[in-house]
Design a protein around this motif. Structure first.
Motif, PDB file in Angstrom:
ATOM      1  N   ALA A 187     114.642  58.418  48.312  1.00  0.00           N
ATOM      2  CA  ALA A 187     113.992  57.374  49.121  1.00  0.00           C
ATOM      3  C   ALA A 187     113.822  56.070  48.362  1.00  0.00           C
ATOM      4  CB  ALA A 187     112.626  57.870  49.589  1.00  0.00           C
ATOM      5  N   GLY A 188     114.094  56.058  47.054  1.00  0.00           N
ATOM      6  CA  GLY A 188     113.961  54.847  46.267  1.00  0.00           C
ATOM      7  C   GLY A 188     112.559  54.568  45.785  1.00  0.00           C
ATOM      8  N   LYS A 189     111.603  55.419  46.073  1.00  0.00           N
ATOM      9  CA  LYS A 189     110.230  55.236  45.616  1.00  0.00           C
ATOM     10  C   LYS A 189     109.477  56.550  45.783  1.00  0.00           C
ATOM     11  CE  LYS A 189     108.546  53.641  50.131  1.00  0.00           C
ATOM     12  NZ  LYS A 189     107.807  52.582  50.841  1.00  0.00           N
ATOM     13  N   VAL A 190     108.309  56.647  45.148  1.00  0.00           N
ATOM     14  CA  VAL A 190     107.442  57.806  45.294  1.00  0.00           C
ATOM     15  C   VAL A 190     106.604  57.615  46.559  1.00  0.00           C
ATOM     16  CG1 VAL A 190     105.632  59.198  44.241  1.00  0.00           C
ATOM     17  CG2 VAL A 190     107.371  58.122  42.808  1.00  0.00           C
ATOM     18  N   LEU A 191     106.702  58.556  47.482  1.00  0.00           N
ATOM     19  CA  LEU A 191     106.045  58.433  48.782  1.00  0.00           C
ATOM     20  C   LEU A 191     104.563  58.784  48.684  1.00  0.00           C
ATOM     21  CD1 LEU A 191     108.818  60.164  50.936  1.00  0.00           C
ATOM     22  CD2 LEU A 191     108.515  57.716  50.472  1.00  0.00           C
ATOM     23  N   PRO A 192     103.729  58.149  49.505  1.00  0.00           N
ATOM     24  CA  PRO A 192     102.289  58.453  49.496  1.00  0.00           C
ATOM     25  C   PRO A 192     101.978  59.692  50.329  1.00  0.00           C
ATOM     26  CG  PRO A 192     102.713  56.675  51.025  1.00  0.00           C
ATOM     27  CD  PRO A 192     104.045  56.995  50.377  1.00  0.00           C
ATOM     28  N   LEU A 193     102.656  60.776  50.071  1.00  0.00           N
ATOM     29  CA  LEU A 193     102.479  62.021  50.802  1.00  0.00           C
ATOM     30  C   LEU A 193     102.159  63.137  49.817  1.00  0.00           C
ATOM     31  CD1 LEU A 193     105.569  61.788  53.205  1.00  0.00           C
ATOM     32  CD2 LEU A 193     103.194  61.176  53.745  1.00  0.00           C
ATOM     33  N   VAL A 194     101.496  64.143  50.308  1.00  0.00           N
ATOM     34  CA  VAL A 194     101.195  65.301  49.464  1.00  0.00           C
ATOM     35  C   VAL A 194     102.430  66.203  49.422  1.00  0.00           C
ATOM     36  CG1 VAL A 194      99.726  67.312  49.162  1.00  0.00           C
ATOM     37  CG2 VAL A 194      98.762  65.180  50.077  1.00  0.00           C
ATOM     38  N   PRO A 195     102.976  66.514  48.259  1.00  0.00           N
ATOM     39  CA  PRO A 195     104.164  67.380  48.183  1.00  0.00           C
ATOM     40  C   PRO A 195     103.871  68.760  48.755  1.00  0.00           C
ATOM     41  CG  PRO A 195     103.781  66.257  46.096  1.00  0.00           C
ATOM     42  CD  PRO A 195     102.568  66.028  46.921  1.00  0.00           C
ATOM     43  N   GLU A 196     104.890  69.320  49.408  1.00  0.00           N
ATOM     44  CA  GLU A 196     104.727  70.649  49.995  1.00  0.00           C
ATOM     45  C   GLU A 196     104.773  71.722  48.916  1.00  0.00           C
ATOM     46  OE1 GLU A 196     107.971  71.974  52.413  1.00  0.00           O
ATOM     47  OE2 GLU A 196     109.397  70.624  51.443  1.00  0.00           O
ATOM     48  N   ASN A 197     104.169  72.842  49.240  1.00  0.00           N
ATOM     49  CA  ASN A 197     104.174  73.982  48.329  1.00  0.00           C
ATOM     50  C   ASN A 197     105.456  74.787  48.541  1.00  0.00           C
ATOM     51  OD1 ASN A 197     101.611  73.312  47.352  1.00  0.00           O
ATOM     52  ND2 ASN A 197     100.580  74.510  48.938  1.00  0.00           N
ATOM     53  N   ARG A 198     106.370  74.670  47.614  1.00  0.00           N
ATOM     54  CA  ARG A 198     107.630  75.411  47.694  1.00  0.00           C
ATOM     55  C   ARG A 198     108.181  75.614  46.299  1.00  0.00           C
ATOM     56  NH1 ARG A 198     112.038  72.352  46.690  1.00  0.00           N
ATOM     57  NH2 ARG A 198     111.826  70.067  46.823  1.00  0.00           N
ATOM     58  N   ALA A 199     108.970  76.658  46.162  1.00  0.00           N
ATOM     59  CA  ALA A 199     109.611  76.924  44.872  1.00  0.00           C
ATOM     60  C   ALA A 199     110.732  75.909  44.641  1.00  0.00           C
ATOM     61  CB  ALA A 199     110.170  78.343  44.845  1.00  0.00           C
ATOM     62  N   PRO A 200     110.902  75.410  43.450  1.00  0.00           N
ATOM     63  CA  PRO A 200     111.975  74.444  43.173  1.00  0.00           C
ATOM     64  C   PRO A 200     113.345  75.093  43.344  1.00  0.00           C
ATOM     65  CG  PRO A 200     110.939  75.151  41.131  1.00  0.00           C
ATOM     66  CD  PRO A 200     110.116  75.718  42.240  1.00  0.00           C
ATOM     67  N   THR A 201     114.291  74.330  43.826  1.00  0.00           N
ATOM     68  CA  THR A 201     115.646  74.807  44.074  1.00  0.00           C
ATOM     69  C   THR A 201     116.569  74.391  42.939  1.00  0.00           C
ATOM     70  OG1 THR A 201     116.283  72.814  45.289  1.00  0.00           O
ATOM     71  CG2 THR A 201     115.242  74.600  46.549  1.00  0.00           C
ATOM     72  N   ALA A 202     117.808  74.895  43.009  1.00  0.00           N
ATOM     73  CA  ALA A 202     118.808  74.499  42.009  1.00  0.00           C
ATOM     74  C   ALA A 202     119.127  73.013  42.112  1.00  0.00           C
ATOM     75  CB  ALA A 202     120.078  75.331  42.194  1.00  0.00           C
ATOM     76  N   THR A 203     119.060  72.458  43.325  1.00  0.00           N
ATOM     77  CA  THR A 203     119.283  71.017  43.495  1.00  0.00           C
ATOM     78  C   THR A 203     118.190  70.209  42.810  1.00  0.00           C
ATOM     79  OG1 THR A 203     120.371  71.439  45.621  1.00  0.00           O
ATOM     80  CG2 THR A 203     119.615  69.192  45.195  1.00  0.00           C
ATOM     81  N   ASP A 204     116.949  70.656  42.936  1.00  0.00           N
ATOM     82  CA  ASP A 204     115.855  69.984  42.227  1.00  0.00           C
ATOM     83  C   ASP A 204     116.099  69.997  40.716  1.00  0.00           C
ATOM     84  OD1 ASP A 204     114.530  69.605  44.647  1.00  0.00           O
ATOM     85  OD2 ASP A 204     113.487  71.516  44.499  1.00  0.00           O
ATOM     86  N   ALA A 205     116.557  71.142  40.201  1.00  0.00           N
ATOM     87  CA  ALA A 205     116.806  71.250  38.760  1.00  0.00           C
ATOM     88  C   ALA A 205     117.883  70.282  38.309  1.00  0.00           C
ATOM     89  CB  ALA A 205     117.184  72.686  38.410  1.00  0.00           C
ATOM     90  N   VAL A 206     118.953  70.159  39.099  1.00  0.00           N
ATOM     91  CA  VAL A 206     120.043  69.247  38.729  1.00  0.00           C
ATOM     92  C   VAL A 206     119.568  67.802  38.750  1.00  0.00           C
ATOM     93  CG1 VAL A 206     122.287  68.379  39.467  1.00  0.00           C
ATOM     94  CG2 VAL A 206     121.843  70.829  39.488  1.00  0.00           C
TER      95      VAL A 206
END
Length: 370
Positions: free
Chosen positions: A102-121
């Motif tokens: 999104a080009g910036k850090v959003l003013p939203l609370v991150p959801e509770n989920r396990a990180p994925t392989a895409t997040d790791a990359v």
């Protein structure tokens, strides 16, 4: 009072009440704060502030208790097969992902989920950059921690994998409090390195190299010698029995194969040295022959010296016709053109093979210097 005394007094008055300059010496905590902020800016353009860094010694059994839920676990590999760990909580991971999407850090609370392989990359490049800057920054620290050469190599899915991947030794743990983006999202990272890595002296390295060479050079190697290969028809093979004779051409003595582990490594010539059978290796020979095994049969006069499975060898041209011949065949003529053939020597009889003594060597050529 001289002019110099007046100027000195004025300088002292100007400095009265002024606090000393706030110049902090370089430390591992300061180097890590600078490395974290600079890596986020260089790689992602992400505004990041490390508000606090805490260093302490930890045991492998206590590491899982320090890891927050839904955190990204990145396995670090360093020199000498040493391993470390980088942990990002869900707020930090989501901020890095949002900055790249999104080009910036959003003013939203991150959801509770396990990180994925895409997040790791998506987090790997900024992590490697931070590790590199941290290793450079601590070089100016007295007695710096040994953190050079680490990089991200894999994602660990569960905290129980830590006990499998890490040795039970003391570890150096850094906890970093973060403020991410213009919205000021709070995040946290953990960096874990071995407290100290074993030093291998050059003498130990030399001893290992010497021992390794001794083991390799004293290992046994089995060499097989193939004197000749002959082609026979199926009918000829079925009629072989004890006492059958297989002709071996004299050219085979200079075309011996030396093989190791089923692969030809050299040619050789058969001869004798000091009354014993011997082989002289022929290196650097052209590799026109089949390297996987078969030698072509030696030729004489354009025809194969051994009969192949397809039939007898071709007859030379201009043979006299046998029509109307009676009595003796015509003489063969002068055979001196074939050269002098050496005597075969005292060859043993072809018995039943039960005699294990070597037969006399006979007329083998000496293997002296050429």
């Amino acid at each position: 009072m001289s002019d110099a005394d007046i100027i000195s007094a004025m300088r002292r008055k100007a400095g009265v009440g002024r606090p000393p300059p706030d110049v902090q010496p370089m430390s591992a905590e300061k180097a890590l704060r600078v490395a974290t902020a600079k890596a986020a800016e260089d790689v992602l353009g992400l505004p990041l502030l490390a508000t606090a860094v805490e260093e302490r010694q930890s045991a492998i059994s206590r590491l899982p208790d320090d890891i927050p839920e839904y955190a990204l676990l990145s396995l670090l590999e360093g020199p000498g097969e040493t391993y470390g760990l980088l942990v990002m909580d869900k707020n930090t991971v989501s901020a890095i992902v949002e900055q790249q999407t999104a080009g910036k850090v959003l003013p939203l609370v991150p959801e509770n989920r396990a990180p994925t392989a895409t997040d790791a990359v998506m987090c790997t490049s900024v992590c490697d950059r931070m590790l590199s800057l941290f290793a450079q920054g601590v070089e100016a620290v007295p007695n710096p921690p040994d953190v050079a050469g680490f990089r991200v190599v894999a994602q660990l899915k569960e905290t129980r994998s830590i006990a499998i991947a890490f040795e039970d030794i003391p570890y150096r743990r850094y906890r970093i409090r973060l403020r991410l983006g213009h919205v000021g999202r709070e995040g946290e990272m953990l960096l874990v390195f071995p407290w100290s890595r074993p030093r291998v002296s050059s003498a130990q390295t030399d001893d290992f190299s010497t021992s390794f060479q001794d083991v390799v050079f004293k290992s046994e190697a089995v060499l097989d010698t193939v004197l000749h290969r002959a082609s026979l028809t199926v009918g000829e093979v079925m009629h072989l029995e004890v006492g059958s004779v297989l002709p071996i051409p004299r050219e085979a003595l200079s075309r011996v194969e030396v093989r190791a582990d089923g692969r030809r490594i050299s040619r050789a010539c058969v001869g004798q040295i000091n009354g014993k059978r011997a082989l002289r290796l022929v290196l650097g020979e052209d590799e026109d022959d089949d390297l996987t095994g078969n030698m072509s049969a030696p030729t004489m006069g354009g025809a194969s010296a051994l009969g192949a499975a397809s039939g007898p060898p071709a007859l030379p041209p201009n043979l006299p016709s046998s029509a109307g011949m009676e009595g003796d065949l015509p003489p063969l003529g002068d055979l001196s053109a074939m050269g002098d053939l050496p005597p075969l020597g005292d060859l043993p009889p072809l018995g039943n093979g039960s005699d294990l003594d070597f037969p006399p060597i006979g007329d083998l050529p000496p293997l002296g210097a050429e």
